[in-house]
Design a protein around this motif. Sequence first.
Motif, PDB file in Angstrom:
ATOM      1  N   ILE A   1       0.894  -1.126  -0.166  1.00  0.00           N
ATOM      2  CA  ILE A   1       0.197   0.003  -0.023  1.00  0.00           C
ATOM      3  C   ILE A   1       0.893   1.273  -0.174  1.00  0.00           C
ATOM      4  CG2 ILE A   1      -1.788   1.165   1.294  1.00  0.00           C
ATOM      5  CD1 ILE A   1      -2.642  -1.583   2.475  1.00  0.00           C
ATOM      6  N   SER A   2       0.627   2.321  -0.901  1.00  0.00           N
ATOM      7  CA  SER A   2       1.251   3.437  -0.749  1.00  0.00           C
ATOM      8  C   SER A   2       0.293   4.624  -1.168  1.00  0.00           C
ATOM      9  CB  SER A   2       2.244   3.250  -2.018  1.00  0.00           C
ATOM     10  OG  SER A   2       1.739   3.228  -3.315  1.00  0.00           O
ATOM     11  N   ARG A   3       0.824   5.882  -1.394  1.00  0.00           N
ATOM     12  CA  ARG A   3      -0.018   6.866  -1.805  1.00  0.00           C
ATOM     13  C   ARG A   3      -0.930   6.767  -3.002  1.00  0.00           C
ATOM     14  NH1 ARG A   3       1.922  12.916  -3.473  1.00  0.00           N
ATOM     15  NH2 ARG A   3      -0.238  13.997  -2.842  1.00  0.00           N
ATOM     16  N   ARG A   4      -0.376   5.902  -3.895  1.00  0.00           N
ATOM     17  CA  ARG A   4      -1.230   5.616  -5.154  1.00  0.00           C
ATOM     18  C   ARG A   4      -2.449   4.814  -4.639  1.00  0.00           C
ATOM     19  NH1 ARG A   4       0.224   2.651  -8.275  1.00  0.00           N
ATOM     20  NH2 ARG A   4       2.156   1.661  -7.209  1.00  0.00           N
TER      21      ARG A   4
ATOM     22  N   ARG B   1      -4.880   4.454  -2.325  1.00  0.00           N
ATOM     23  CA  ARG B   1      -5.481   5.450  -1.417  1.00  0.00           C
ATOM     24  C   ARG B   1      -6.064   4.781  -0.091  1.00  0.00           C
ATOM     25  NH1 ARG B   1      -8.747   9.739  -5.176  1.00  0.00           N
ATOM     26  NH2 ARG B   1      -9.341   7.881  -5.988  1.00  0.00           N
ATOM     27  N   SER B   2      -5.734   5.172   1.061  1.00  0.00           N
ATOM     28  CA  SER B   2      -6.358   4.858   2.272  1.00  0.00           C
ATOM     29  C   SER B   2      -7.575   5.787   2.373  1.00  0.00           C
ATOM     30  CB  SER B   2      -5.601   5.153   3.500  1.00  0.00           C
ATOM     31  OG  SER B   2      -4.378   4.332   3.518  1.00  0.00           O
ATOM     32  N   THR B   3      -8.443   5.684   3.300  1.00  0.00           N
ATOM     33  CA  THR B   3     -10.121   5.966   3.635  1.00  0.00           C
ATOM     34  C   THR B   3      -9.740   6.783   4.940  1.00  0.00           C
ATOM     35  OG1 THR B   3     -11.268   4.627   4.449  1.00  0.00           O
ATOM     36  CG2 THR B   3     -10.703   4.311   2.099  1.00  0.00           C
TER      37      THR B   3
ATOM     38  N   THR C   1      -9.851   3.765   7.109  1.00  0.00           N
ATOM     39  CA  THR C   1      -9.091   2.453   7.364  1.00  0.00           C
ATOM     40  C   THR C   1      -8.443   2.036   8.555  1.00  0.00           C
ATOM     41  OG1 THR C   1      -8.222   3.069   4.803  1.00  0.00           O
ATOM     42  CG2 THR C   1      -6.766   1.732   5.827  1.00  0.00           C
TER      43      THR C   1
ATOM     44  N   HIS D   1      -8.567   3.312  -7.452  1.00  0.00           N
ATOM     45  CA  HIS D   1      -7.285   3.474  -6.701  1.00  0.00           C
ATOM     46  C   HIS D   1      -7.366   3.848  -5.249  1.00  0.00           C
ATOM     47  CE1 HIS D   1      -6.139   4.349 -10.862  1.00  0.00           C
ATOM     48  NE2 HIS D   1      -7.333   5.194 -10.886  1.00  0.00           N
ATOM     49  N   MET D   2      -8.299   2.943  -4.661  1.00  0.00           N
ATOM     50  CA  MET D   2      -8.564   3.168  -3.239  1.00  0.00           C
ATOM     51  C   MET D   2      -8.657   1.815  -2.805  1.00  0.00           C
ATOM     52  SD  MET D   2     -11.235   5.840  -1.526  1.00  0.00           S
ATOM     53  CE  MET D   2     -10.295   7.308  -1.001  1.00  0.00           C
TER      54      MET D   2
ATOM     55  N   ASP E   1     -13.952  15.790  -1.015  1.00  0.00           N
ATOM     56  CA  ASP E   1     -13.610  14.867  -0.068  1.00  0.00           C
ATOM     57  C   ASP E   1     -14.895  14.352   0.617  1.00  0.00           C
ATOM     58  OD1 ASP E   1     -12.206  13.624   1.938  1.00  0.00           O
ATOM     59  OD2 ASP E   1     -11.907  15.553   3.273  1.00  0.00           O
TER      60      ASP E   1
END
Length: 369
Positions: A7-10, A12-14, A17, A33-34, A148
């Motif tokens: 998991i990386s910035r690409r 995306r967490s929420t 998470t 992408h999440m 957001d």
Amino acid sequence: MQPVLSISRRIRSTPFTERVTAAGVTAYTVYNHMLLPTIFRSLEEDYHHLKNNVQIWDVSCERQIELQGPDSQNLIQLITPRNLSKMKDDQCYYIPVVDDTGGMLNDPVAIKHSQNKWWISIADSDLIYWIKGIAVAKNMNVTITEPDINPLAVQGPKADELMRRVFGEEVVTLKFFRHKKFLFNGKHHIISRSGYSKQGGYEIYTDGFKNGEAIWDRLFNEGQELDVRAGCPNLIERIEGGLLSYGNDITQKNSPYEAGLGKFCSPGLAIDFIGAQALKKQSLEGPQRQIRALFIEGNSIPNCTKPWKVIHGNIKVGQVTSAAWSPDLSKIVAISMIDRKYWEIGNKLEVICPTGRRPAEITEFPFVK
Ligand code: THG
């Protein structure tokens, strides 16, 4: 050992998470992408719990594309064959989105706030680029953003009771695919009666990272004695209900008619949209293949990670794209795309899955009413 997802910035967490991890998520997929949870305890245990209780789903990956400005309505009508002209300001519509060839780009839920403000609650594809491209090329007066907003779904037979406790009596008066604003900690959040299950429930469009966390916590506090659990769209339940998954059951190669979404299309003169010419022929003649419900013989089945051939004798007549063992039906249920000549209910075919050939039979959606 199973490989894990880096998991990386690409990816995306929420806002949820950390809480989803604390609740014991055991499998994720990536959607828009999440991170999207797919399993907590097990597919079957999650399934029984969803059908009997209430679950909170982190469906932040249902990203909103916001259209704002005087050309919003014109723009959204350009991307879908569904006639939006009669839609009320508190309605949600399930809309096929098609390209110039009539191929499906997405199957989102459109949420109308007003003539000049819409959300498009997307399935897994980068739809924003298509929409921006059209708006720029046509010089339209509209602002297109991904706000957001992080949807939380509250699903299951006890969803009404839980939502009443947190948002008050008024929330349970919402009708299917209608939405309304509700106050939480001094901020308005849109709530709709909708969700990617057939067990009933709501979607809360939590607004802003911090507010989302606070709503999550309240739902769990108020739901303790209802055995509320963190959950997620459940593969077995969504196949039983005939809910399609874009990218799995339908792709850009399919028209809405092939997807069985013809009832949402009006390629006549009433509305103008991109792809209308391409869809006209199919609207008159019908598609050459279409989504069908399929029973497959056996009592367990591997994950369908790539399409399985459906055959009649030696001829390929279609493919299976989603399959799971249904504990309630004691059968394997599947979603398939079948050629016209072979798609009648009751037809007996065969599926070539990784464990060999198996008899199969066309049946009707939904598997479970
Ligand atoms: N809710 C919201 N956004 C979403 C989904 C959702 N975005 C991604 C994904 N799910 C989009 N796909 C679907 C597929 C089916 C439905 C909704 C979104 C759905 N279908 C109902 C059915 O088929 O019975 C109702 C359709 C109708 O009659 O209008 O709900 O779940 N916010």
